[in-house]
Design an enzyme around this catalytic site. Structure first.
Site, PDB file in Angstrom:
ATOM      1  N   ASP A  10       0.574  -1.341   0.089  1.00 43.64           N
ATOM      2  CA  ASP A  10       0.003  -0.005   0.184  1.00 43.64           C
ATOM      3  C   ASP A  10       0.768   1.103   0.308  1.00 43.64           C
ATOM      4  O   ASP A  10       1.975   0.985   0.433  1.00 43.64           O
ATOM      5  CB  ASP A  10      -0.785  -0.038   1.417  1.00 43.64           C
ATOM      6  CG  ASP A  10      -2.527  -1.122   1.122  1.00 43.64           C
ATOM      7  OD1 ASP A  10      -2.004  -1.591   0.076  1.00 43.64           O
ATOM      8  OD2 ASP A  10      -3.052  -0.588   1.729  1.00 43.64           O
ATOM      9  N   ASP A  11      -0.196   2.184  -0.185  1.00 36.43           N
ATOM     10  CA  ASP A  11       0.562   3.979  -0.240  1.00 36.43           C
ATOM     11  C   ASP A  11       1.859   4.402  -1.271  1.00 36.43           C
ATOM     12  O   ASP A  11       2.510   5.049  -1.190  1.00 36.43           O
ATOM     13  CB  ASP A  11       1.393   3.852   0.751  1.00 36.43           C
ATOM     14  CG  ASP A  11      -0.105   3.768   2.053  1.00 36.43           C
ATOM     15  OD1 ASP A  11      -1.059   3.246   2.016  1.00 36.43           O
ATOM     16  OD2 ASP A  11       0.229   4.030   3.288  1.00 36.43           O
TER      17      ASP A  11
ATOM     18  N   HIS B 276      -5.951   3.104  -4.089  1.00 25.37           N
ATOM     19  CA  HIS B 276      -5.828   3.092  -2.742  1.00 25.37           C
ATOM     20  C   HIS B 276      -6.133   4.563  -2.461  1.00 25.37           C
ATOM     21  O   HIS B 276      -5.582   4.952  -1.654  1.00 25.37           O
ATOM     22  CB  HIS B 276      -4.630   3.260  -1.960  1.00 25.37           C
ATOM     23  CG  HIS B 276      -4.446   2.324  -0.769  1.00 25.37           C
ATOM     24  ND1 HIS B 276      -5.209   1.878   0.332  1.00 25.37           N
ATOM     25  CD2 HIS B 276      -3.564   2.710   0.151  1.00 25.37           C
ATOM     26  CE1 HIS B 276      -5.148   1.672   0.855  1.00 25.37           C
ATOM     27  NE2 HIS B 276      -3.590   2.813   1.301  1.00 25.37           N
TER      28      HIS B 276
ATOM     29  N   HIS C 206      -5.262   9.293  -0.730  1.00 25.05           N
ATOM     30  CA  HIS C 206      -4.881   8.339   1.108  1.00 25.05           C
ATOM     31  C   HIS C 206      -6.195   9.352   2.463  1.00 25.05           C
ATOM     32  O   HIS C 206      -6.103   9.498   3.301  1.00 25.05           O
ATOM     33  CB  HIS C 206      -4.076   8.479   1.856  1.00 25.05           C
ATOM     34  CG  HIS C 206      -3.605   7.254   2.553  1.00 25.05           C
ATOM     35  ND1 HIS C 206      -3.836   7.107   4.244  1.00 25.05           N
ATOM     36  CD2 HIS C 206      -2.822   6.286   2.436  1.00 25.05           C
ATOM     37  CE1 HIS C 206      -3.208   5.908   4.506  1.00 25.05           C
ATOM     38  NE2 HIS C 206      -3.045   5.439   4.117  1.00 25.05           N
TER      39      HIS C 206
ATOM     40  N   TYR D 235      -6.612   2.735   5.769  1.00 27.39           N
ATOM     41  CA  TYR D 235      -6.986   1.880   7.269  1.00 27.39           C
ATOM     42  C   TYR D 235      -8.039   0.823   7.091  1.00 27.39           C
ATOM     43  O   TYR D 235      -8.271   1.074   8.300  1.00 27.39           O
ATOM     44  CB  TYR D 235      -7.836   2.926   8.126  1.00 27.39           C
ATOM     45  CG  TYR D 235      -7.181   4.836   7.405  1.00 27.39           C
ATOM     46  CD1 TYR D 235      -4.921   5.006   8.104  1.00 27.39           C
ATOM     47  CD2 TYR D 235      -7.384   5.435   7.479  1.00 27.39           C
ATOM     48  CE1 TYR D 235      -4.640   5.829   8.368  1.00 27.39           C
ATOM     49  CE2 TYR D 235      -6.615   6.828   6.912  1.00 27.39           C
ATOM     50  CZ  TYR D 235      -5.828   7.164   7.700  1.00 27.39           C
ATOM     51  OH  TYR D 235      -4.627   8.243   7.676  1.00 27.39           O
TER      52      TYR D 235
ATOM     53  N   HIS E 161       3.669  -2.494   3.181  1.00 30.11           N
ATOM     54  CA  HIS E 161       4.239  -0.492   2.730  1.00 30.11           C
ATOM     55  C   HIS E 161       5.248   0.001   1.652  1.00 30.11           C
ATOM     56  O   HIS E 161       6.326  -0.871   2.337  1.00 30.11           O
ATOM     57  CB  HIS E 161       3.653   0.149   3.753  1.00 30.11           C
ATOM     58  CG  HIS E 161       1.682   0.144   4.648  1.00 30.11           C
ATOM     59  ND1 HIS E 161       2.271  -0.282   5.326  1.00 30.11           N
ATOM     60  CD2 HIS E 161       0.889   0.902   4.272  1.00 30.11           C
ATOM     61  CE1 HIS E 161       0.815  -0.518   5.603  1.00 30.11           C
ATOM     62  NE2 HIS E 161      -0.099  -0.152   5.188  1.00 30.11           N
TER      63      HIS E 161
HETATM   64 ZN   LIG Z   1      -2.270   3.072   3.273  1.00 29.70          ZN
END
Ligand SMILES: [Zn+2]
Length: 257
Positions: free
Chosen positions: A82-83, A133, A137, A174, A224
């Protein structure tokens, strides 16, 4: 004299009785002691037998597990990041995954896609799956449906501009998203089954340990690609689980399994 002799016999008799009594006590003691030893030995033998059985059962299970793991169909597992994409970490991760012939899933942030188009293209060209995603965020449970939708569409367009494809899968930041929004979306929502909290610890060994001790077939591992410790952990996880016979697949491959 006779009286004295009698007294002597009596004392002698009493002494013999005392000796007999002592012998009987000693004999009884020996018998009990021997029985005790014998019981202890049996208990020990029984325990040893039980342990041997346990070891045998454990080995049988291990062999059965290995047969399953190394069988014709290897157990599948998915790594998700993620991210990203992240300028400092994603490139190194892609290199490591390519070297190990592993395909993973990247839930990208729209603004990071805009900032790192080359990395986004590399993710796609290396055969990884790209998921949405949101653009910045956002916590989707704290914004209006319109705002959440806007964030997802903006990210979708950013990915499409580079890869020619719109992401079909999404992961809410989250992991939170209202049921209503989830149902109204025309995307498949993906969460995870193993979360080693890599962002919190930033400790490679701890992340690896948490993942490999929990890992089972069809698990979705959350990491991540914006921490170097997570990149190191991911590659170690791949090495350990590949050795155990696992095949790393993208999330859509796991769902189609
Ligand atoms: Zn995230």
């Amino acid at each position: 004299m006779i009286r004295g002799k009698k007294e002597g016999h009596r004392r002698e008799w009493e002494e013999r009785q005392a000796i007999r009594c002592l012998c009987a006590i000693l004999y009884l003691f020996c018998i009990l002691n021997m029985t005790g030893i014998s019981l202890n030995f049996r208990a020990e033998e029984k325990m040893h037998y039980n342990n041997a059985q346990k070891v045998k059962e454990a080995v049988s299970e291990k062999v059965a597990g290995e047969t399953k793991e190394y069988g014709d169909i290897p157990p599948k597992i998915a790594l998700t990041f993620d991210d990203g994409p992240n300028e400092a970490c994603t490139g190194r991760l892609l290199k490591g995954l390519k070297k190990r012939n592993v395909r993973a899933t990247f839930f990208v942030i729209g603004k990071n896609v805009k900032a790192n188009p080359k990395l986004t293209k590399r993710i796609y060209e290396d055969g990884h799956m790209i998921g949405n995603h949101t653009y910045s965020h956002i916590d989707m449970s704290k914004v209006s449906e319109e705002k959440a939708e806007k964030e997802l569409k903006k990210t979708g367009r950013a990915v499409h501009a580079i890869t020619g494809e719109y992401p079909q899968y999404m992961r809410p930041p989250y992991g939170v998203c209202s049921e209503k929004l989830e149902e109204s979306m025309d995307m498949i929502v993906v969460r995870w089954t193993i979360d080693p909290l890599d962002w919190k610890t930033e400790n490679t060994d701890e992340i690896v340990k948490k993942v490999v001790t929990k890992a089972e077939e069809n698990d979705i591992i959350l990491l991540h690609d914006c921490y170097n410790t997570s990149v190191d952990a991911a590659l170690k996880i791949v090495d350990i689980l590949q050795e155990k016979g696992y095949e790393f697949v993208t999330v859509d491959e796991l769902f189609l399994n």
